[in-house]
Motif scaffolding. Structure first.
Motif, PDB file in Angstrom:
ATOM      1  N   SER A  81      32.391  43.267  40.289  1.00 37.34           N
ATOM      2  CA  SER A  81      32.550  42.895  38.890  1.00 37.34           C
ATOM      3  C   SER A  81      31.177  42.908  38.241  1.00 37.34           C
ATOM      4  O   SER A  81      30.160  42.653  38.899  1.00 37.34           O
ATOM      5  CB  SER A  81      33.176  41.502  38.777  1.00 37.34           C
ATOM      6  N   GLN A  92      27.239  35.479  33.781  1.00 38.46           N
ATOM      7  CA  GLN A  92      28.540  35.387  34.432  1.00 38.46           C
ATOM      8  C   GLN A  92      29.349  36.665  34.226  1.00 38.46           C
ATOM      9  O   GLN A  92      29.217  37.337  33.198  1.00 38.46           O
ATOM     10  CB  GLN A  92      29.330  34.202  33.875  1.00 38.46           C
ATOM     11  N   ARG A  94      32.096  37.689  32.912  1.00 41.57           N
ATOM     12  CA  ARG A  94      33.167  37.242  32.026  1.00 41.57           C
ATOM     13  C   ARG A  94      33.140  38.059  30.732  1.00 41.57           C
ATOM     14  O   ARG A  94      32.179  38.762  30.438  1.00 41.57           O
ATOM     15  CB  ARG A  94      32.988  35.757  31.697  1.00 41.57           C
ATOM     16  N   THR A 202      37.265  34.856  29.845  1.00 41.35           N
ATOM     17  CA  THR A 202      38.057  35.057  31.062  1.00 41.35           C
ATOM     18  C   THR A 202      37.308  36.034  31.966  1.00 41.35           C
ATOM     19  O   THR A 202      36.367  36.695  31.526  1.00 41.35           O
ATOM     20  CB  THR A 202      39.453  35.624  30.749  1.00 41.35           C
ATOM     21  N   PRO A 203      37.700  36.147  33.251  1.00 38.90           N
ATOM     22  CA  PRO A 203      37.035  37.107  34.147  1.00 38.90           C
ATOM     23  C   PRO A 203      37.158  38.526  33.591  1.00 38.90           C
ATOM     24  O   PRO A 203      38.225  38.932  33.128  1.00 38.90           O
ATOM     25  CB  PRO A 203      37.807  36.962  35.463  1.00 38.90           C
ATOM     26  N   GLU A 250      36.240  37.173  42.436  1.00 40.35           N
ATOM     27  CA  GLU A 250      37.041  36.143  43.088  1.00 40.35           C
ATOM     28  C   GLU A 250      38.484  36.321  42.644  1.00 40.35           C
ATOM     29  O   GLU A 250      38.829  36.087  41.481  1.00 40.35           O
ATOM     30  CB  GLU A 250      36.542  34.752  42.703  1.00 40.35           C
ATOM     31  N   ALA A 252      41.139  34.633  42.975  1.00 36.58           N
ATOM     32  CA  ALA A 252      41.820  33.456  42.430  1.00 36.58           C
ATOM     33  C   ALA A 252      41.574  33.302  40.934  1.00 36.58           C
ATOM     34  O   ALA A 252      42.443  32.816  40.197  1.00 36.58           O
ATOM     35  CB  ALA A 252      41.374  32.200  43.174  1.00 36.58           C
ATOM     36  N   ARG A 253      40.390  33.703  40.469  1.00 31.67           N
ATOM     37  CA  ARG A 253      40.088  33.588  39.036  1.00 31.67           C
ATOM     38  C   ARG A 253      40.971  34.531  38.228  1.00 31.67           C
ATOM     39  O   ARG A 253      41.351  34.219  37.102  1.00 31.67           O
ATOM     40  CB  ARG A 253      38.617  33.886  38.780  1.00 31.67           C
ATOM     41  N   TYR A 254      41.308  35.675  38.782  1.00 32.30           N
ATOM     42  CA  TYR A 254      42.152  36.630  38.070  1.00 32.30           C
ATOM     43  C   TYR A 254      43.617  36.206  38.082  1.00 32.30           C
ATOM     44  O   TYR A 254      44.339  36.423  37.108  1.00 32.30           O
ATOM     45  CB  TYR A 254      41.994  38.026  38.682  1.00 32.30           C
ATOM     46  N   ARG A 256      44.719  33.401  37.700  1.00 34.32           N
ATOM     47  CA  ARG A 256      44.931  32.420  36.627  1.00 34.32           C
ATOM     48  C   ARG A 256      45.237  33.078  35.278  1.00 34.32           C
ATOM     49  O   ARG A 256      45.722  32.417  34.358  1.00 34.32           O
ATOM     50  CB  ARG A 256      43.714  31.498  36.518  1.00 34.32           C
TER      51      ARG A 256
END
Length: 273
Positions: A81, A92, A94, A202-203, A250, A252-254, A256
């Protein structure tokens, strides 16, 4: 042997930007000892078709479709990313969407735009659909229509910008990372337009390898990308693409991001309307 293909379609905002991405990722592929052919797959070909091609290796994919694919058991390998190099990103990986209006619009808030004409890009986009829908769902009364018209698909950010500037629509939402690159490479494309509001951060979209590419092959590119910022010989390539560094996504972040969809549906707002 499977042919590997890569794509930077999502962030080829101008020829110079495309050249910067291809140079950067091409250098990474060479260092990894692999070679992927870049494909463009421009609009009107749906970007979802690109993500379904065999041999996908180092292609940008939107975070929400990535999460939905994981949920459905079609696992893409998260290669890397991007941390964009503008201060607003605060180091970050994001991004966010920007709600745009014409510069002469009198509106100060999104609520002011109720009853206007909204334009949207495609339904499988985090920045062009899922994120703005989550924000707009909070303004719509009991899931009712917020706009007099909801027009789309316009297919890509350029289509939305032309429609807004040409008075086909009054409000739209566009990927803010795309817009930041556009401000560098083709600021005239935003002439006469301004940002009214933002979605939450957001990611950001990630580089992926397709389900048919073995994990060891994907890992070779990932290892190179994650260390490029440590090597001075790659500094100019990173600067040209406006990349501070690559990081490991990560998953898990996506996942969400699916919650944003669920919240909009729970408010009775399945469509931007």
């Amino acid at each position: 042997m499977m042919e590997l293909i890569a794509s930077t379609r999502m962030y080829d905002v101008a020829p110079a930007a495309q050249a910067a991405w291809h140079a950067l990722l091409g250098a990474a592929q060479a260092r990894a000892g692999l070679d992927a052919r870049f494909v463009e797959y421009r609009w009107p070909t749906p970007i979802g078709e690109l993500w379904g091609l065999p041999g996908l290796y180092g292609a940008f994919m939107c975070g929400w479709p990535y999460a939905l694919a994981l949920q459905a058991g079609r696992a893409y390998t998260a290669v890397a990313s991007v941390v964009p190099d503008w201060p607003a990103y605060q180091g970050q990986p994001r991004y966010r969407s920007e709600f745009l209006v014409r510069a002469d619009s009198p509106w100060c808030t999104l609520a002011d735009a109720a009853g206007s004409r909204y334009g949207w890009m495609v339904r499988d986009s985090q920045s062009g659909w899922n994120a703005p829908r989550a924000v707009l769902a909070k303004l719509a009364i009991h899931g009712g229509a917020l706009f007099s018209e909801s027009k789309g698909p316009y297919g890509n950010p350029r289509g939305l910008l032309r429609a807004l500037a040409g008075n086909e629509i009054d409000l739209t939402a566009v990927d803010g990372w795309y817009l930041d690159l556009l401000r560098v490479h083709d600021a005239d494309a935003l002439a006469g337009l301004r940002t009214l509001a933002y979605t939450p951060w957001t990611p950001n979209p990630l580089l992926v390898a397709g389900p048919d590419v073995d994990s060891a092959t994907a890992a070779r590119l990932s290892r190179v990308l994650l260390t490029m910022h440590e090597d001075p010989q790659h500094a100019q390539l990173l600067r040209d693409a406006r990349v501070a560094r690559f990081v490991l996504p990560e998953a898990a972040r996506y996942v969400r991001l699916i919650d944003m969809e669920r919240e909009a549906l729970a408010r009775g707002y399945p469509e931007i309307r």
